[in-house]
Design a protein around this motif. Structure first.
Motif, mmCIF file in Angstrom:
data_model
loop_
_atom_site.group_PDB
_atom_site.id
_atom_site.type_symbol
_atom_site.label_atom_id
_atom_site.label_comp_id
_atom_site.label_asym_id
_atom_site.label_seq_id
_atom_site.Cartn_x
_atom_site.Cartn_y
_atom_site.Cartn_z
ATOM 1 N N SER A 247 0.856 -1.189 0.000
ATOM 2 C CA SER A 247 0.000 0.000 0.000
ATOM 3 C C SER A 247 0.892 1.240 0.000
ATOM 4 O O SER A 247 2.084 1.163 0.291
ATOM 5 N N PHE A 248 0.296 2.361 -0.315
ATOM 6 C CA PHE A 248 1.049 3.608 -0.412
ATOM 7 C C PHE A 248 1.577 4.025 0.959
ATOM 8 O O PHE A 248 0.839 4.040 1.947
ATOM 9 N N SER A 249 2.854 4.361 1.023
ATOM 10 C CA SER A 249 3.487 4.778 2.275
ATOM 11 C C SER A 249 3.395 6.297 2.405
ATOM 12 O O SER A 249 4.008 7.032 1.647
ATOM 13 N N VAL A 250 2.643 6.753 3.375
ATOM 14 C CA VAL A 250 2.374 8.177 3.537
ATOM 15 C C VAL A 250 3.464 8.877 4.352
ATOM 16 O O VAL A 250 3.740 10.053 4.140
ATOM 17 N N SER A 251 4.122 8.175 5.253
ATOM 18 C CA SER A 251 5.060 8.832 6.166
ATOM 19 C C SER A 251 6.229 9.479 5.428
ATOM 20 O O SER A 251 6.613 10.603 5.744
ATOM 21 N N GLU A 252 6.796 8.796 4.426
ATOM 22 C CA GLU A 252 7.892 9.386 3.665
ATOM 23 C C GLU A 252 7.432 10.614 2.882
ATOM 24 O O GLU A 252 8.158 11.591 2.749
ATOM 25 N N LEU A 253 6.233 10.559 2.367
ATOM 26 C CA LEU A 253 5.685 11.699 1.636
ATOM 27 C C LEU A 253 5.500 12.902 2.553
ATOM 28 O O LEU A 253 5.834 14.036 2.193
ATOM 29 N N LEU A 254 5.015 12.668 3.758
ATOM 30 C CA LEU A 254 4.833 13.758 4.710
ATOM 31 C C LEU A 254 6.159 14.358 5.149
ATOM 32 O O LEU A 254 6.292 15.576 5.287
ATOM 33 N N ILE A 255 7.161 13.526 5.366
ATOM 34 C CA ILE A 255 8.488 14.019 5.727
ATOM 35 C C ILE A 255 9.063 14.859 4.595
ATOM 36 O O ILE A 255 9.629 15.938 4.825
ATOM 37 N N THR A 256 8.917 14.394 3.364
ATOM 38 C CA THR A 256 9.411 15.137 2.208
ATOM 39 C C THR A 256 8.730 16.492 2.086
ATOM 40 O O THR A 256 9.398 17.518 1.884
ATOM 41 N N LEU A 257 7.428 16.514 2.218
ATOM 42 C CA LEU A 257 6.699 17.781 2.139
ATOM 43 C C LEU A 257 7.110 18.731 3.259
ATOM 44 O O LEU A 257 7.277 19.931 3.038
ATOM 45 N N PHE A 258 7.278 18.212 4.458
ATOM 46 C CA PHE A 258 7.716 19.037 5.576
ATOM 47 C C PHE A 258 9.079 19.665 5.303
ATOM 48 O O PHE A 258 9.287 20.857 5.542
ATOM 49 N N LEU A 259 10.014 18.874 4.786
ATOM 50 C CA LEU A 259 11.347 19.408 4.482
ATOM 51 C C LEU A 259 11.301 20.439 3.364
ATOM 52 O O LEU A 259 11.993 21.458 3.422
ATOM 53 N N LEU A 260 10.502 20.186 2.341
ATOM 54 C CA LEU A 260 10.416 21.137 1.232
ATOM 55 C C LEU A 260 9.766 22.447 1.657
ATOM 56 O O LEU A 260 10.049 23.499 1.084
ATOM 57 N N ILE A 261 8.903 22.404 2.654
ATOM 58 C CA ILE A 261 8.259 23.624 3.137
ATOM 59 C C ILE A 261 9.158 24.376 4.116
ATOM 60 O O ILE A 261 9.249 25.600 4.079
ATOM 61 N N THR A 262 9.850 23.670 4.995
ATOM 62 C CA THR A 262 10.609 24.335 6.049
ATOM 63 C C THR A 262 12.000 24.792 5.640
ATOM 64 O O THR A 262 12.538 25.708 6.262
ATOM 65 N N ALA A 263 12.607 24.201 4.633
ATOM 66 C CA ALA A 263 13.970 24.597 4.242
ATOM 67 C C ALA A 263 14.055 26.057 3.785
ATOM 68 O O ALA A 263 14.958 26.779 4.217
ATOM 69 N N PRO A 264 13.159 26.551 2.930
ATOM 70 C CA PRO A 264 13.249 27.971 2.563
ATOM 71 C C PRO A 264 13.000 28.916 3.741
ATOM 72 O O PRO A 264 13.624 29.972 3.832
ATOM 73 N N VAL A 265 12.127 28.529 4.652
ATOM 74 C CA VAL A 265 11.863 29.358 5.824
ATOM 75 C C VAL A 265 13.106 29.429 6.709
ATOM 76 O O VAL A 265 13.488 30.499 7.201
ATOM 77 N N ALA A 266 13.762 28.290 6.892
ATOM 78 C CA ALA A 266 14.987 28.270 7.693
ATOM 79 C C ALA A 266 16.080 29.103 7.041
ATOM 80 O O ALA A 266 16.805 29.838 7.724
ATOM 81 N N ALA A 267 16.212 29.028 5.726
ATOM 82 C CA ALA A 267 17.225 29.824 5.029
ATOM 83 C C ALA A 267 16.939 31.313 5.176
ATOM 84 O O ALA A 267 17.863 32.120 5.370
#
Length: 121
Positions: free
Chosen positions: A65-85
């Motif tokens: 079945s589709f693994s959601v946890s990796e997708l959520l981690i990826t989205l979190f990193l893609l959203i927070t990296a520009p804010v941190a920079a």
């Protein structure tokens, strides 16, 4: 697991590893903080995204079945990296960290510092 799934996972891991390596080298080699921001925020974010996508494909195939946890981690990193920079850059401007002379946009840095000084008065 089929050959094509293993090939996709391997390609994603290699691409992610290359971006992580380039980002790490950039973080170590670039001369000032304003240039160093590009290493961890651009290259390593793409690198960890490649690794997490490879994990997503692997876990989805193994679980059936589709693994959601990796997708959520990826989205979190893609959203927070520009804010941190952005926050790191603002902190560097606030602390008046010097940029090397060949850093582009020196006049913009001075204009931002002068604007911030005028706002605080």
């Amino acid at each position: 697991m089929s050959f094509y799934v293993e090939l996709i996972i391997s390609i994603l891991l290699v691409i992610g590893g290359v971006f992580l390596l380039v980002g790490s080298i950039g973080l170590a080699r670039l001369p000032d903080i304003f240039m160093r921001l590009h290493g961890p925020t651009k290259a390593t974010t793409l690198g960890i995204t490649g690794v997490l996508l490879a994990s997503l494909v692997y876990q989805s195939i193994n679980q059936g079945s589709f693994s959601v946890s990796e997708l959520l981690i990826t989205l979190f990193l893609l959203i927070t990296a520009p804010v941190a920079a952005n926050m790191i850059a603002k902190t560097a401007l606030h602390r008046e960290n010097p940029a090397i002379p060949r850093t582009a946009g020196q006049s913009l840095v001075e204009r931002i510092r002068n604007r911030d000084a005028a706002d605080s008065d």
